[in-house]
Design an enzyme around this catalytic site. Sequence first.
Site, short mmCIF file in Angstrom:
data_model
loop_
_atom_site.label_atom_id
_atom_site.label_comp_id
_atom_site.label_asym_id
_atom_site.label_seq_id
_atom_site.Cartn_x
_atom_site.Cartn_y
_atom_site.Cartn_z
N GLY A 92 0.82 -1.21 0.00
CA GLY A 92 0.00 0.00 0.00
C GLY A 92 0.86 1.26 0.00
N ARG A 120 -7.87 -2.57 -1.42
CA ARG A 120 -7.65 -1.47 -0.47
C ARG A 120 -8.02 -0.12 -1.06
NH1 ARG A 120 -2.03 -2.31 2.42
NH2 ARG A 120 -2.96 -0.71 3.77
N GLN A 167 0.37 7.91 4.48
CA GLN A 167 0.48 7.60 3.05
C GLN A 167 -0.18 8.69 2.21
OE1 GLN A 167 -1.01 3.62 2.55
NE2 GLN A 167 0.72 2.70 3.63
N ASP A 318 0.38 -0.16 13.09
CA ASP A 318 0.74 -1.49 12.58
C ASP A 318 1.01 -2.49 13.71
OD1 ASP A 318 0.49 -0.55 10.01
OD2 ASP A 318 2.60 -0.02 9.83
N ARG A 349 -7.67 -6.34 9.90
CA ARG A 349 -6.90 -6.84 11.06
C ARG A 349 -7.73 -6.91 12.33
NH1 ARG A 349 -1.12 -3.86 9.73
NH2 ARG A 349 -0.46 -5.50 8.29
N ARG A 393 1.60 -9.24 9.18
CA ARG A 393 1.64 -8.94 10.62
C ARG A 393 0.71 -9.86 11.41
NH1 ARG A 393 5.28 -4.95 10.37
NH2 ARG A 393 4.93 -3.34 8.80
#
Length: 439
Positions: A92, A120, A167, A318, A349, A393
Site C-alpha cells: 500500500g 484497499r 500515506q 501497525d 486486522r 503482521r
Amino acid sequence: MISRLAEAIAGEVSVAGDKSISHRALILGATAVGESRISGLLEAEDVSRTAAALGALGVIVEPGNGGAWRVIGRGVGGLAEPEGVLDMGNSGTGARLLMGLVAAHPFTSIFSGDASLRKRPMNRVMEPLRKMGAAFATRAGGLLPVTVTGTESPQPIEYELPVASAQVKSAVLLAGLNAPGRTTIVEPRASRDHTERILAHYGAEIVVKDLPGGGRGITLTGQPEISAQDVTVPGDCSSAAFPIVAALLAPESTVTLRGVGVNPLRSGLLDTLGEMGAAIGIANRRDESAEPVADLTVESSPLHGVEVPAERAPAMIDEYPILAVAAAFAQGTTRMLGLSELRVKESDRLAAMAKGLEACGVKVKEDADSLTIHGSGRPPRGGAEITVDMDHRVAMAFLVLGMAAKEPVGVDDASCIGTSFPGFAEAMNELGARIEAVW
Ligand code: S3P
C-alpha cells in the site's frame, strides 16, 4: 508454518531496515540529481516493488558495494513514462506514494497489485491528487488497477487530511515536490513524519508547525533542487515489535535489539507495553539520517490490561496485531480504541485478530472500531491453525502467540511474511523459538 512452546528467549537480534523509510529513501533518491547511497535498506518484497517501479520510471536503482544500494535520480519532475503496468504487489505504501509522485508528471501510468492490495481504498489519495490536476480511471469503488494521467502543470494545494494517514500526506507532498509554490497539509492528528524528515535530509524546504490538539501543519516549497544524499535506514520498530513481545511473554528471557528506530510517531507500542508493566530499557539514543534510533533491551515481564486511547492509534497503527497477542497473556482487560483504519490494512486486522484469538481460547469482543481482550494472566490455550489472509503482521503475531501458548499455533500461509521481515522464523529460532515450516 507452526510455532511451538519455546523455553527462554535470549540473545541479540538485529531487525532489518524500516519499511516506511526504505520506500521513502528510494523515492527521494529518484527525485535527486546524482547518486544516493542507501545503507540498511529493507531487502523485502514490498520495497523491491518500489525499487522495480522506480526502475520502470527511468531511475537506476541497484545494489552497490558493501551492502548499500545506489539510486541515480532524474531530478524533480524528471521521471519517464513506464512501458508496462507498475505491479506494487502487497505494498500500500509503495502504491500510494508512487501514485502521488507520478501524478505531477505529464504521462500515463497504470498501477496494480496483489489480491489484498486490489481491495484497499485508493480514493483517499486520488481525491487530493485530482485537486492538483491529475486524472484517474479506476475499478468500481476506486480500487486498483488504477490508471493515472499525470498533469503537466501540477497545482500546489492546501489540504486537510480526512484520515490520519501518512500515506495520503506523503502522496500529496511528493506531488507537491513538482508543483510551483507551497503545498500545505493540515493533519488533525500527527501521523508518522518520515517523509517530512527525509525531504529535509535531502535539502527540500519544509516547515512543520504543531497545532493545538496534537495536529500539524506541514508546508513544502515546490520545485526544489534535490541533491543526492547518503541515507542510513534504521531498524524497523514494527518488525522489532515481534521479538519484543516474544521476550516479554516467554519466561526468563532477555533480548537486545540494536539500532531500532524510535521515532515518537511510531513508538506508541513501547508506551503501551510500558503501561502494561513491560521491562523495556532504551539506551544509546542517537540520530541517523534525521531519524531517532536506540538500542532496546527487553526482559520477560508479567503484563496487566490497559486502555489504549484512540489518540495513540496513528503512532502504533501497525502494532495492534502483536499488542492483541500481548493482551491475551496479560492479567485483566485491555481495550483498544479508535481502530477503524485496521479494517483497511493488508487484511481486516480487527476481524482477523478477534477471530484468531477466539480460536486460540481467548475471550475477545470486536466492535466497529475497538477490540477488547480479557486476559487471565496465564498463557492461553493456542492450538489452532489461523487463516492469515495474505497479512504478514497477522501471521507473525500468531506465531509469537504459539511460542508461549499451551498448544502449538499454526498459520496457513507464511509466505506473506517476506513482504516486511524475510528470515523471521530463522531470526526467532536463533533466539530460542521453535517455528517450523510444515507441509
Ligand atoms: C505507512 C503508513 C501507515 C501504515 C503503513 C505504512 C507509511 O498507513 O499502516 O504500514 O509508510 O506511510 P496509513 O498511512 O494508511 O495509515
